[in-house]
Design an enzyme around this catalytic site. Structure first.
Site, PDB file in Angstrom:
ATOM      1  N   GLN A   1     -47.656 -28.465 -28.385  1.00 28.77           N
ATOM      2  CA  GLN A   1     -49.067 -28.860 -28.166  1.00 28.77           C
ATOM      3  C   GLN A   1     -49.932 -28.464 -29.373  1.00 28.77           C
ATOM      4  O   GLN A   1     -49.435 -28.436 -30.482  1.00 28.77           O
ATOM      5  CB  GLN A   1     -49.614 -28.276 -26.859  1.00 28.77           C
ATOM      6  CG  GLN A   1     -49.054 -28.930 -25.612  1.00 28.77           C
ATOM      7  CD  GLN A   1     -47.898 -28.190 -25.000  1.00 28.77           C
ATOM      8  OE1 GLN A   1     -47.759 -26.997 -25.176  1.00 28.77           O
ATOM      9  NE2 GLN A   1     -47.042 -28.892 -24.305  1.00 28.77           N
TER      10      GLN A   1
ATOM     11  N   GLY B   1     -42.687 -32.564 -26.377  1.00 32.03           N
ATOM     12  CA  GLY B   1     -41.618 -33.524 -26.644  1.00 32.03           C
ATOM     13  C   GLY B   1     -41.447 -33.737 -28.131  1.00 32.03           C
ATOM     14  O   GLY B   1     -42.430 -33.746 -28.869  1.00 32.03           O
ATOM     15  N   HIS B   2     -40.227 -33.820 -28.584  1.00 33.78           N
ATOM     16  CA  HIS B   2     -40.012 -34.220 -29.967  1.00 33.78           C
ATOM     17  C   HIS B   2     -38.818 -35.156 -30.011  1.00 33.78           C
ATOM     18  O   HIS B   2     -37.926 -35.090 -29.177  1.00 33.78           O
ATOM     19  CB  HIS B   2     -39.822 -33.013 -30.892  1.00 33.78           C
ATOM     20  CG  HIS B   2     -38.924 -31.971 -30.332  1.00 33.78           C
ATOM     21  ND1 HIS B   2     -39.395 -30.827 -29.760  1.00 33.78           N
ATOM     22  CD2 HIS B   2     -37.592 -31.921 -30.227  1.00 33.78           C
ATOM     23  CE1 HIS B   2     -38.387 -30.110 -29.329  1.00 33.78           C
ATOM     24  NE2 HIS B   2     -37.283 -30.750 -29.593  1.00 33.78           N
TER      25      HIS B   2
ATOM     26  N   ASP C   1     -49.392 -33.719 -30.930  1.00 40.44           N
ATOM     27  CA  ASP C   1     -49.009 -34.984 -31.579  1.00 40.44           C
ATOM     28  C   ASP C   1     -49.538 -35.079 -33.007  1.00 40.44           C
ATOM     29  O   ASP C   1     -49.814 -36.168 -33.508  1.00 40.44           O
ATOM     30  CB  ASP C   1     -49.518 -36.202 -30.780  1.00 40.44           C
ATOM     31  CG  ASP C   1     -49.078 -36.156 -29.332  1.00 40.44           C
ATOM     32  OD1 ASP C   1     -47.874 -35.965 -29.115  1.00 40.44           O
ATOM     33  OD2 ASP C   1     -49.926 -36.287 -28.437  1.00 40.44           O
TER      34      ASP C   1
ATOM     35  N   LYS D   1     -46.122 -32.380 -36.167  1.00 39.39           N
ATOM     36  CA  LYS D   1     -45.484 -31.098 -36.498  1.00 39.39           C
ATOM     37  C   LYS D   1     -43.988 -31.270 -36.744  1.00 39.39           C
ATOM     38  O   LYS D   1     -43.397 -30.575 -37.553  1.00 39.39           O
ATOM     39  CB  LYS D   1     -45.670 -30.097 -35.331  1.00 39.39           C
ATOM     40  CG  LYS D   1     -47.106 -29.744 -35.034  1.00 39.39           C
ATOM     41  CD  LYS D   1     -47.218 -28.772 -33.881  1.00 39.39           C
ATOM     42  CE  LYS D   1     -46.931 -29.356 -32.528  1.00 39.39           C
ATOM     43  NZ  LYS D   1     -47.879 -30.361 -32.033  1.00 39.39           N
TER      44      LYS D   1
HETATM   45  P1  GDP Z   1     -45.798 -33.361 -32.749  1.00 37.44           P
HETATM   46  O1  GDP Z   1     -46.088 -33.583 -31.317  1.00 37.44           O
HETATM   47  O2  GDP Z   1     -46.918 -32.688 -33.464  1.00 37.44           O
HETATM   48  O3  GDP Z   1     -44.464 -32.700 -33.010  1.00 37.44           O
HETATM   49  O4  GDP Z   1     -45.752 -34.810 -33.399  1.00 37.44           O
HETATM   50  P2  GDP Z   1     -44.487 -35.593 -33.880  1.00 37.44           P
HETATM   51  O5  GDP Z   1     -43.773 -34.839 -34.923  1.00 37.44           O
HETATM   52  O6  GDP Z   1     -43.727 -36.066 -32.679  1.00 37.44           O
HETATM   53  O7  GDP Z   1     -45.198 -36.823 -34.634  1.00 37.44           O
HETATM   54  C1  GDP Z   1     -45.778 -37.870 -33.959  1.00 37.44           C
HETATM   55  C2  GDP Z   1     -45.403 -39.155 -34.654  1.00 37.44           C
HETATM   56  O8  GDP Z   1     -46.070 -39.266 -35.900  1.00 37.44           O
HETATM   57  C3  GDP Z   1     -43.919 -39.301 -34.948  1.00 37.44           C
HETATM   58  O9  GDP Z   1     -43.527 -40.598 -34.588  1.00 37.44           O
HETATM   59  C4  GDP Z   1     -43.844 -39.103 -36.461  1.00 37.44           C
HETATM   60  O10 GDP Z   1     -42.758 -39.819 -37.028  1.00 37.44           O
HETATM   61  C5  GDP Z   1     -45.168 -39.667 -36.914  1.00 37.44           C
HETATM   62  N1  GDP Z   1     -45.674 -39.144 -38.190  1.00 37.44           N
HETATM   63  C6  GDP Z   1     -45.614 -37.875 -38.674  1.00 37.44           C
HETATM   64  N2  GDP Z   1     -46.271 -37.798 -39.852  1.00 37.44           N
HETATM   65  C7  GDP Z   1     -46.761 -39.051 -40.130  1.00 37.44           C
HETATM   66  C8  GDP Z   1     -47.535 -39.609 -41.193  1.00 37.44           C
HETATM   67  O11 GDP Z   1     -47.936 -38.953 -42.143  1.00 37.44           O
HETATM   68  N3  GDP Z   1     -47.852 -40.940 -41.100  1.00 37.44           N
HETATM   69  C9  GDP Z   1     -47.447 -41.712 -40.061  1.00 37.44           C
HETATM   70  N4  GDP Z   1     -47.795 -43.001 -40.059  1.00 37.44           N
HETATM   71  N5  GDP Z   1     -46.728 -41.220 -39.043  1.00 37.44           N
HETATM   72  C10 GDP Z   1     -46.385 -39.907 -39.074  1.00 37.44           C
END
Ligand code: GDP
Length: 506
Positions: free
Chosen positions: A252, A48-49, A20, A23
Site C-alpha cells: 500500500q 498485490g504484485h 499502486d 514499487k
Molecule cells: P505497486 O502497487 O506500487 O507495487 O505498483 P506496481 O509495481 O504493481 O505497478 C503498477 C503498474 O505500473 C505495473 O503494471 C507496472 O508495470 C507499471 N509501472 C511501473 N512504473 C511505470 C512507469 O514508469 N510507467 C508506466 N507507464 N508504468 C509503470
C-alpha cells in the site's frame, strides 16, 4: 545506483501515495542487483504484485516479490495478516512451475486470517461503515490482534491451542454474527475464499461456523506450511547483525497508513517505514535508507476517501465506485477518450472527468485482478509534503511517460480550506485558510479546494530516454519545482514499466 549509499544494509521501499505507485519495479531491480533478503511486514492478501513466470503473469498477494530468486530468503514478517489458504495457493502455483519455494519464511507469530475475519469484513462493507476494504479479512484480523483474541501462525501446528483459541474467538464474534440475517451470512460463506460453504454450520441456529471443519482445514494448512514457519524476528535480527542486505518491501502507501493516512479511509496497518520495520521484527533505527515512491505528475486512489485533486471530483468517484464498471465497460462507454501524440488531451478544453478517463486509460490505472478503474487526480504537493515528512526525502517518480501527450500539467501547490471551523491541535482552521502541508484526516481534506500551478507539458515520447540530462526541459522544470517545494530529492525517474526504463541519479 548512485543514490544507494555504500554503507546501506537495510533499505525500505515505501509508497508515498495511496499504493499502486510502481514499487514492484524497484523491489524487483533491488532484489536482483542488491538484496540478500526480501521481507514484507505489513498488510496481507489485500496487497498485490504481478510476478511473471515465463509468458504467464500471476498476481501474488502474500508471498514477497523476491520469491523468484532462490538464493535469497523471502520473509513474511510478524506484522503481516497471514491467510494460510492464500499462501498455500501461491506456493502451489510456484511448485506447479517447478520453481523453488524453500527460501520462503513465515513468522511463527504473525496473525492468522480466519474464516470469521473474511465474513466480518464482508458484513461490515455491506453496511454504513464501508471504507472500501478489499474483503481479504485483513482489518478484522488486526482488530482481533488488539482485542487479544487473535490466533497466530504457530497455532496451525498445535491442535489443542488451535481449538481453544478458535473457540474463544468464535464466541466473541457470535453476538455480532447473530445480528445479521442468517441467509446473508450463508451467501457470504459460499464464497470461494471461504471454501464454498465448507465452514458453514447449516443446522444450528445459534452457531454460524463449523469449528471442527475450521480446525481440520487449518491443521492441514499447518502441515503444508510447516517447513516455512520460523522465528523470523530472530532471523532478521541476526541478518542485521551479520551485515546482510535487507530489502523491506512496502505494501500500500503512506496515505493509506492507519497512523499517517487519510483516516478513516485507510488500511489497517502502518505502511510507513516505522510499521514496516516493526512488522519484520526490527526497529526503525535499523533502516539505513528509505526510497519513497510517488507517481508523477498525477496520483490514483482506489475505493472511498478524500482525494482533493481528483479529476472530475464526485462524478469520477461515483463512476469508479459504480457496480460492474471495469476497464472494458469504460472503454465501451467512452470509446473516443484517449491521449496519444496524434490525439493530445488538453486540460484547458477537456472536462476534468474526461481528462481523468484519458489518463487512467493511458496509465492503465485499473485494478490488476478486478479491472476496476482507479480514481485519478493531479499531483498533490500538500500530500507529498506530509508523506515525505513521515517517510523521508529520497524519492522516485514513476509513470512520467503517462503524461507524454498532455499540453499542460497542473500541480496542486496548496489548498484553500472551505469547511466548518475546526481545531487541529492548537490552530483553528477557518473558511479561506490556506494549507500548504496536508492534514490527512478525511473530514478536513474533504473541505480542501486545490490551488494549482500550471506547467507546459513536453509533448514528446520519453520512454526511450535513459539519462536525466536528455529529458525534456519542461519535465525537468516540474521535477525541480516539486523538489524545492516539498524539500525532496528525486533519486530515480521512471519512464515506463520496463526495468530498463529507469533513470537513476547521475
Ligand atoms: P505497486 O502497487 O506500487 O507495487 O505498483 P506496481 O509495481 O504493481 O505497478 C503498477 C503498474 O505500473 C505495473 O503494471 C507496472 O508495470 C507499471 N509501472 C511501473 N512504473 C511505470 C512507469 O514508469 N510507467 C508506466 N507507464 N508504468 C509503470
Amino acid at each position: 545506483m548512485n543514490w544507494l549509499n555504500e554503507s546501506t544494509r537495510t533499505l525500505a521501499v515505501i509508497g508515498l501515495h495511496f499504493g499502486d505507485e510502481g514499487k514492484g519495479k524497484f523491489v524487483d531491480k533491488l532484489t536482483t542487483d542488491w538484496a540478500d533478503i526480501v521481507a514484507r511486514g505489513t498488510g496481507g492478501a489485500n496487497a498485490g504484485h504481478t510476478i511473471c513466470i515465463g509468458d504467464e503473469k500471476h498476481v501474488f498477494h502474500l508471498i514477497p516479490s523476491g520469491i523468484l530468486h532462490p538464493g535469497k530468503l523471502n520473509v513474511i514478517g510478524n506484522g503481516v495478516a497471514v491467510d494460510p489458504r492464500v499462501v498455500v495457493e501461491e506456493l502451489d502455483i510456484l511448485k506447479s512451475k517447478n520453481l523453488a519455494t524453500d527460501h520462503l519464511r513465515i513468522a511463527y507469530n504473525a496473525h492468522l486470517v480466519l474464516p470469521s475475519h473474511l465474513v466480518i469484513d464482508r458484513l461490515r462493507e455491506s453496511g454504513s461503515g464501508k471504507v472500501g476494504s478489499t474483503l481479504r479479512g485483513v482489518g478484522p484480523t488486526y482488530v482481533d490482534h488488539y482485542r487479544r483474541i487473535g490466533l497466530q501462525v504457530r497455532d496451525l501446528r498445535n491442535k489443542d491451542a488451535l481449538w481453544k483459541k478458535l473457540k474463544l474467538n468464535l464466541e466473541e464474534h457470535a453476538c455480532f454474527m447473530r445480528s445479521f440475517d442468517r441467509e446473508v451470512i450463508r451467501d457470504i460463506m459460499e464464497h470461494e475464499h471461504l471454501l464454498e460453504g465448507a465452514y458453514f454450520r447449516p443446522n444450528d441456529l445459534n452457531v454460524v461456523f463449523d469449528s471442527d471443519a475450521i480446525v481440520e482445514q487449518y491443521l492441514a494448512y499447518g502441515r503444508l506450511l510447516a517447513q516455512h514457519i520460523e522465528d523470523t524476528d530472530a532471523l532478521m535480527y541476526q541478518a542485521v547483525k551479520s551485515g546482510q542486505r535487507i530489502l523491506l518491501e512496502g505494501a500500500q502507501g503512506t496515505l493509506l497508513s492507519e497512523r499517517y493516512g487519510t483516516y478513516p479511509y485507510v488500511t489497517a496497518s502502518d505502511c510507513t517505514t516505522t510499521g514496516l520495520a516493526q512488522g519484520v521484527g526490527l526497529s526503525v533505527r535499523d533502516v539505513d535508507q528509505t526510497l519513497g515512491i510517488a507517481k508523477a505528475f498525477y496520483m490514483s486512489r482506489v475505493g472511498g476517501g478524500p482525494f482533493p485533486t481528483e479529476m472530475g471530483g464526485e462524478k469520477s468517484e461515483r463512476w469508479c465506485a459504480k457496480e460492474g464498471v471495469t476497464r472494458d465497460v469504460e472503454l465501451r462507454e467512452y470509446p473516443s477518450v484517449s491521449i496519444s501524440k496524434t490525439n493530445p488531451i488538453d486540460s484547458t478544453t477537456t472536462e476534468d472527468f474526461f481528462m481523468g478517463v484519458a489518463i487512467r486509460r493511458h496509465g492503465n490505472e485499473y485494478g490488476a485482478t478486478t479491472g476496476r478503474p482507479r480514481r485519478v487526480g493531479w499531483f498533490d504537493l500538500p500530500l507529498l509534503r506530509h508523506a515525505a515528512h513521515v517517510v523521508g526525502r529520497d524519492i522516485a517518480l514513476t509513470m512520467l511517460d503517462v503524461l507524454d501527450a498532455c499540453p499542460e500539467i497542473k500541480i496542486c501547490t496548496g489548498y484553500i480550506y472551505a469547511g466548518p471551523d475546526q481545531w487541529v491541535g492548537n490552530r483553528q482552521l477557518t473558511d479561506g485558510h490556506v494549507i500548504s502541508c496536508a492534514v490527512p484526516m478525511a473530514d478536513i481534506l474533504e473541505h480542501c479546494e486545490p490551488l494549482y500551478k500550471v506547467f507546459p507539458g513536453w509533448m514528446s515520447d520519453i520512454t526511450g530516454i535513459r539519462s536525466r540530462k536528455d529529458l525534456p526541459r519542461e519535465l525537468l522544470n516540474i521535477v525541480s519545482f516539486i523538489e524545492s517545494e516539498a524539500r525532496v530529492t528525486t533519486r530515480v525517474l521512471s519512464v515506463g514499466p520496463d526495468r530498463e526504463q529507469t533513470i537513476f541519479d547521475e
